[in-house]
Enzyme design. Structure first.
Site, PDB file in Angstrom:
ATOM      1  N   ASP A 192       0.837  -1.203   0.000  1.00  0.00           N
ATOM      2  CA  ASP A 192       0.000   0.000   0.000  1.00  0.00           C
ATOM      3  C   ASP A 192       0.869   1.249   0.000  1.00  0.00           C
ATOM      4  O   ASP A 192       2.046   1.209   0.393  1.00  0.00           O
ATOM      5  CB  ASP A 192      -0.969  -0.001   1.198  1.00  0.00           C
ATOM      6  CG  ASP A 192      -0.271  -0.023   2.539  1.00  0.00           C
ATOM      7  OD1 ASP A 192       0.768  -0.701   2.671  1.00  0.00           O
ATOM      8  OD2 ASP A 192      -0.746   0.652   3.472  1.00  0.00           O
ATOM      9  N   GLU A 214      -0.080  -0.818   5.823  1.00  0.00           N
ATOM     10  CA  GLU A 214       1.025  -0.305   6.648  1.00  0.00           C
ATOM     11  C   GLU A 214       0.890   1.200   6.816  1.00  0.00           C
ATOM     12  O   GLU A 214       1.213   1.753   7.856  1.00  0.00           O
ATOM     13  CB  GLU A 214       2.368  -0.639   6.005  1.00  0.00           C
ATOM     14  CG  GLU A 214       3.563  -0.538   6.960  1.00  0.00           C
ATOM     15  CD  GLU A 214       4.129   0.867   7.100  1.00  0.00           C
ATOM     16  OE1 GLU A 214       4.790   1.145   8.101  1.00  0.00           O
ATOM     17  OE2 GLU A 214       3.904   1.712   6.188  1.00  0.00           O
TER      18      GLU A 214
HETATM   19 ZN    ZN Z   1       6.809   2.246   4.131  1.00  0.00          ZN
END
Ligand code: ZN
Length: 377
Positions: A68, A133
């Site tokens: 992501d 994340e």
């Molecule tokens: Zn990163």
């Protein structure tokens, strides 16, 4: 172009803004399945996670990354469209080029090359990827995967995180630990009233001020050889009705500790509350521990290996740092895993015109492959 370059471009074209994976993980799973990796897809809520392994018993080396990316912001602010990989002046531009689709592509290529050369390697090599994340909470990413690992008895020995660790040159800095982050939402209650009748009110701003002075001046610890001292910050402070003639009834503060291994979260909570109690405040304080500190101490096999790889392949003695924010390494380390972070230069991450140096990108698979070879070759 090269395998790592092509795969990085392919990933940048996918608009995988958290938590949407936009097909990155199936693409990678397919490539690694084709060279003998076994894939486990772990979907929690809206988040896709992928754990692929090669080999069976024995020590396990995990490479860790995320597919992501943060939003691009207004696309017109970019010199070239953020999801259209573009080369200019020896750099590859696009959202995620440095954080961290370049590293993810390099890890995939390194693993493909490693198992082709060592089909019967000892131990196990794996790649763990998440599409959560960069999000605000990280609830369904590596945090959840680690719960699954604990429930199924998964054992990991070493973990290399591909976060962009380098400062100016590839390999000039590796992260060997991270500080912890402890936040609190503090509410101080007073009694609202007319400013002309202070004896009938209780001003929470005045009540909190001496406690804040004490908290801001406090020496929480001295740090230690591996970490700077713990720091306390107030990030938000709100009170007041907007009127000049009203004493407010309440004050809210958001506080945060970036803390080192010389303190514990419990200790910091207790000391904070002791200060508030000593000043006789009527308060509530909701704590949120988003990550405990971790340290991979010197002398560990992985830390020594990564240092040697930087020294020999990048021709540089890497700084071994515990600075910066947090990473998903904070979820893996408490499993008793040695965690080291090594990735490209981080100068443009989360910015407009994010980019990675093409030469650095081309060298990155060699570094990850060298770690695999030295530990499991
Ligand atoms: Zn990163």
């Amino acid at each position: 172009m090269s395998a790592v370059f092509d795969l990085t471009c392919d990933l940048i074209r996918r608009r995988s803004v958290t938590p949407d994976d936009a097909g990155c993980l199936p693409l990678i799973a397919g490539r690694l399945a084709a060279c003998g990796f076994v894939a486990t897809h772990l979907r929690y809520g809206e988040v896709d996670n992928l754990w692929v392994t090669h080999g069976s018993a024995g020590p396990t080396l995990m490479l860790l990354g995320h597919t992501d990316v943060v939003p691009s912001g207004p696309e017109s602010s970019w010199r070239s469209p953020p999801f259209e990989p573009t080369i200019r002046d020896g750099r590859l531009y696009g959202r995620g080029a440095a954080d961290m689709k370049g590293s993810v592509a390099a890890m995939v290529v390194a693993l493909e090359q490693f198992v082709a050369e060592y089909p019967d390697h000892p131990g196990r090599v794996g790649l763990l990827l998440t599409s959560d994340e960069e999000g605000p909470t990280n609830l369904d990413g590596v945090r959840r995967v680690v719960e699954h690992f604990r429930a199924t008895g998964e054992q990991i020995d070493w973990c290399v995180v591909g976060e962009p660790s380098s400062k100016e040159r590839l390999g000039d800095l590796i992260r060997v630990g991270r500080r912890g982050s402890l936040s609190g939402t503090l509410t101080i209650r007073g009694v609202q009233g007319h400013v002309a009748y202070p004896e009938k009110a209780l001003n929470p701003i005045h009540a909190f001020a001496p406690a804040l002075t004490e908290l801001a001046a406090e020496c929480w610890d001295e740090g230690n050889g591996d970490f700077p001292p713990t720091s306390f910050q107030v990030s938000n402070l709100n009170s007041g009705t907007g009127a000049t003639n009203v004493i407010p009834g309440e004050l809210q503060a958001l506080i945060n500790f970036r803390y080192c291994t010389a303190s514990t979260a419990d200790d910091l909570r207790a000391r904070t509350e002791a200060v508030l109690a000593r000043h006789g405040l009527d308060y509530t304080l909701d704590w949120n521990l988003s990550g405990a500190p971790f340290l991979t101490p010197p002398g560990g096999v992985l830390r020594d290996t990564v240092v040697a790889v930087c020294r020999e392949l990048c021709g540089i003695e890497p700084e071994q740092s515990t600075g910066g924010g947090t990473s998903d390494g904070r979820f893996i380390a408490p499993m008793g895993v040695e965690v080291v972070e090594l990735g490209p230069v981080n100068a443009t991450i989360h910015k407009v015109d994010e980019c990675v140096d093409v030469d650095d990108l081309e060298r990155l698979p060699t570094l990850y492959r060298a770690v695999c070879e030295r530990l499991l070759g």
